[in-house]
Design a protein around this motif. Structure first.
Motif, mmCIF file in Angstrom:
data_model
loop_
_atom_site.group_PDB
_atom_site.id
_atom_site.type_symbol
_atom_site.label_atom_id
_atom_site.label_comp_id
_atom_site.label_asym_id
_atom_site.label_seq_id
_atom_site.Cartn_x
_atom_site.Cartn_y
_atom_site.Cartn_z
ATOM 1 N N LEU A 1 0.872 -1.182 0.000
ATOM 2 C CA LEU A 1 0.000 0.000 0.000
ATOM 3 C C LEU A 1 0.903 1.225 0.000
ATOM 4 O O LEU A 1 1.552 1.535 1.005
ATOM 5 N N ILE A 2 0.956 1.902 -1.121
ATOM 6 C CA ILE A 2 1.874 3.027 -1.322
ATOM 7 C C ILE A 2 1.065 4.315 -1.210
ATOM 8 O O ILE A 2 0.074 4.502 -1.933
ATOM 9 N N GLN A 3 1.475 5.183 -0.298
ATOM 10 C CA GLN A 3 0.745 6.423 -0.074
ATOM 11 C C GLN A 3 1.635 7.635 -0.333
ATOM 12 O O GLN A 3 2.862 7.535 -0.365
ATOM 13 N N LEU A 4 0.982 8.779 -0.497
ATOM 14 C CA LEU A 4 1.671 9.999 -0.892
ATOM 15 C C LEU A 4 1.911 10.915 0.301
ATOM 16 O O LEU A 4 1.067 11.032 1.191
ATOM 17 N N VAL A 5 3.087 11.543 0.273
ATOM 18 C CA VAL A 5 3.428 12.623 1.190
ATOM 19 C C VAL A 5 3.705 13.855 0.341
ATOM 20 O O VAL A 5 4.428 13.771 -0.663
ATOM 21 N N THR A 6 3.132 14.988 0.707
ATOM 22 C CA THR A 6 3.279 16.208 -0.076
ATOM 23 C C THR A 6 4.059 17.267 0.708
ATOM 24 O O THR A 6 4.246 17.137 1.926
ATOM 25 N N PRO A 7 4.492 18.325 0.037
ATOM 26 C CA PRO A 7 5.214 19.388 0.754
ATOM 27 C C PRO A 7 4.388 20.056 1.843
ATOM 28 O O PRO A 7 4.940 20.669 2.756
ATOM 29 N N THR A 8 3.061 19.979 1.746
ATOM 30 C CA THR A 8 2.206 20.623 2.752
ATOM 31 C C THR A 8 1.720 19.652 3.823
ATOM 32 O O THR A 8 0.994 20.058 4.730
ATOM 33 N N THR A 9 2.106 18.382 3.733
ATOM 34 C CA THR A 9 1.740 17.408 4.767
ATOM 35 C C THR A 9 2.521 17.716 6.043
ATOM 36 O O THR A 9 3.750 17.811 6.005
ATOM 37 N N THR A 10 1.823 17.870 7.150
ATOM 38 C CA THR A 10 2.522 18.160 8.402
ATOM 39 C C THR A 10 3.429 16.988 8.769
ATOM 40 O O THR A 10 3.193 15.846 8.364
ATOM 41 N N ARG A 11 4.453 17.271 9.556
ATOM 42 C CA ARG A 11 5.447 16.234 9.846
ATOM 43 C C ARG A 11 4.879 15.096 10.680
ATOM 44 O O ARG A 11 5.213 13.925 10.442
ATOM 45 N N ASP A 12 3.987 15.385 11.622
ATOM 46 C CA ASP A 12 3.404 14.286 12.386
ATOM 47 C C ASP A 12 2.504 13.432 11.497
ATOM 48 O O ASP A 12 2.432 12.208 11.642
ATOM 49 N N ARG A 13 1.874 14.068 10.526
ATOM 50 C CA ARG A 13 1.034 13.321 9.581
ATOM 51 C C ARG A 13 1.894 12.478 8.637
ATOM 52 O O ARG A 13 1.512 11.359 8.280
ATOM 53 N N GLN A 14 3.038 12.993 8.238
ATOM 54 C CA GLN A 14 3.948 12.214 7.402
ATOM 55 C C GLN A 14 4.339 10.915 8.104
ATOM 56 O O GLN A 14 4.391 9.849 7.474
ATOM 57 N N VAL A 15 4.617 10.995 9.383
ATOM 58 C CA VAL A 15 4.996 9.805 10.147
ATOM 59 C C VAL A 15 3.842 8.814 10.186
ATOM 60 O O VAL A 15 4.040 7.597 10.008
ATOM 61 N N ARG A 16 2.627 9.292 10.389
ATOM 62 C CA ARG A 16 1.456 8.398 10.419
ATOM 63 C C ARG A 16 1.242 7.730 9.062
ATOM 64 O O ARG A 16 0.906 6.544 8.987
ATOM 65 N N ILE A 17 1.433 8.495 7.992
ATOM 66 C CA ILE A 17 1.302 7.915 6.651
ATOM 67 C C ILE A 17 2.340 6.824 6.439
ATOM 68 O O ILE A 17 2.027 5.733 5.920
ATOM 69 N N ALA A 18 3.569 7.088 6.847
ATOM 70 C CA ALA A 18 4.640 6.092 6.689
ATOM 71 C C ALA A 18 4.324 4.817 7.463
ATOM 72 O O ALA A 18 4.583 3.704 6.984
ATOM 73 N N GLU A 19 3.752 4.958 8.648
ATOM 74 C CA GLU A 19 3.444 3.795 9.474
ATOM 75 C C GLU A 19 2.394 2.890 8.838
ATOM 76 O O GLU A 19 2.383 1.679 9.079
ATOM 77 N N LEU A 20 1.521 3.461 8.005
ATOM 78 C CA LEU A 20 0.449 2.693 7.378
ATOM 79 C C LEU A 20 0.751 2.365 5.919
ATOM 80 O O LEU A 20 -0.116 1.852 5.211
ATOM 81 N N SER A 21 1.968 2.631 5.487
ATOM 82 C CA SER A 21 2.367 2.355 4.106
ATOM 83 C C SER A 21 3.317 1.174 4.051
ATOM 84 O O SER A 21 3.895 0.763 5.060
ATOM 85 N N SER A 22 3.485 0.640 2.854
ATOM 86 C CA SER A 22 4.452 -0.441 2.627
ATOM 87 C C SER A 22 4.959 -0.344 1.199
ATOM 88 O O SER A 22 4.366 0.330 0.364
ATOM 89 N N GLY A 23 6.072 -1.001 0.929
ATOM 90 C CA GLY A 23 6.670 -0.934 -0.411
ATOM 91 C C GLY A 23 7.595 0.250 -0.543
ATOM 92 O O GLY A 23 8.813 0.109 -0.553
ATOM 93 N N PHE A 24 7.019 1.436 -0.649
ATOM 94 C CA PHE A 24 7.780 2.677 -0.655
ATOM 95 C C PHE A 24 6.826 3.830 -0.386
ATOM 96 O O PHE A 24 5.606 3.677 -0.450
ATOM 97 N N LEU A 25 7.389 4.987 -0.057
ATOM 98 C CA LEU A 25 6.616 6.214 0.077
ATOM 99 C C LEU A 25 6.758 7.029 -1.194
ATOM 100 O O LEU A 25 7.866 7.174 -1.737
ATOM 101 N N TYR A 26 5.664 7.573 -1.662
ATOM 102 C CA TYR A 26 5.652 8.418 -2.846
ATOM 103 C C TYR A 26 5.732 9.862 -2.359
ATOM 104 O O TYR A 26 4.790 10.393 -1.795
ATOM 105 N N TYR A 27 6.891 10.487 -2.555
ATOM 106 C CA TYR A 27 7.081 11.872 -2.112
ATOM 107 C C TYR A 27 6.783 12.810 -3.282
ATOM 108 O O TYR A 27 7.469 12.793 -4.303
#
Length: 265
Positions: A149-175
């Motif tokens: 499950l690959i999810q996106l992180v954007t320049p406007t994603t808050t840093r605590d939200r980026q960490v939560r997205i990473a925790e629920l992702s697998s494979g790689f993060l799409y920056y």
């Protein structure tokens, strides 16, 4: 270990970066899409993202929007992607993932979509509109199926939200490299390196950069920053500009070869 995990493990052992082209399924038709996937794998692509045409674009710029509309105008059906994957999985070693709206997955059913995609040979799904608040169920199902499950992180994603997205992702993060929609750009944000560097300290997942990579030169500049580079609009535009199936396949393969050489330098 999923095929995507294995891919990045192999690339790291060779000190190489992943080249990850995106193309739209069914533009101009599904047979051409399959032919292009075969050709770009031979040309040096490490993973291929297959866009599922959708009538309500999420973050897609005009080039990809137009490709989706062309496919939909030709009555594209989701089943075509699964049928194509089933045909390719015995021929193509390059892992395939779908880029698909959560609305489509939800309509099919989470478990059913994942089962169908996995049976068709897909290694994962990029779901750009899946909110982290709603991602736990799909993340759990994907983990049980060894389906990324690959999810996106954007320049406007808050840093605590980026960490939560990473925790629920697998494979790689799409920056996502830039704020806004997909498309080719001549300049990328000056704080990109710092932002990716911070995120790398928060997760063991590979970080792959997309949006705005317009040329081999841009790819070369970003290669040291990322674990992988995603190229979409620039490739889709070249495919659309070519007139015949053979020309579309050749245009895609030539561009991927240029990108491969650039990021390996």
């Amino acid at each position: 270990m999923s095929s995507i995990d294995q891919l990045f493990s192999d690339l790291r052992s060779k000190n190489k970066k992943a080249l990850m082209p995106f193309l739209t399924a069914g533009d101009p038709d599904i047979a051409t899409t399959g032919a292009i996937i075969r050709a770009i794998g031979d040309a040096g692509a490490d993973l291929c993202e297959v866009g599922v045409p959708y009538s309500d674009p999420i973050a897609d710029g005009p080039v990809i929007q137009a490709s989706y509309q062309r496919a939909l105008d030709r009555k594209f059906k989701l089943q075509e992607i699964f049928e194509m994957g089933s045909e390719l999985k015995s021929e193509v070693a390059t892992p395939l993932v779908t880029m698909v709206s959560y609305a489509i997955i939800y309509r099919v059913g989470l478990a059913k979509y994942i089962a169908q995609a996995k049976a068709a040979g897909y290694a994962g799904a990029i779901v750009p509109d899946l909110l982290v608040e709603e991602a736990a169920e799909m993340s759990k199902i994907c983990a049980g199926e060894d389906f990324s499950l690959i999810q996106l992180v954007t320049p406007t994603t808050t840093r605590d939200r980026q960490v939560r997205i990473a925790e629920l992702s697998s494979g790689f993060l799409y920056y996502v490299s830039v704020t806004g929609i997909t498309g080719e750009r001549t300049a990328l944000p000056t704080d990109l390196v710092d932002n990716v560097g911070w995120l790398r300290e928060q997760t063991e997942l590979p970080i792959c950069i997309g949006f705005g990579i317009s040329s081999a030169e841009t790819a070369k500049q970003l290669a040291p920053v990322a674990d992988g580079l995603i190229v979409g609009s620039a490739l889709v535009r070249r495919i659309a500009a070519a007139e015949t199936q053979d020309a579309k396949v050749q245009a895609a393969a030539t561009f991927v070869k240029e990108l491969r050489v650039a990021i390996d330098e």
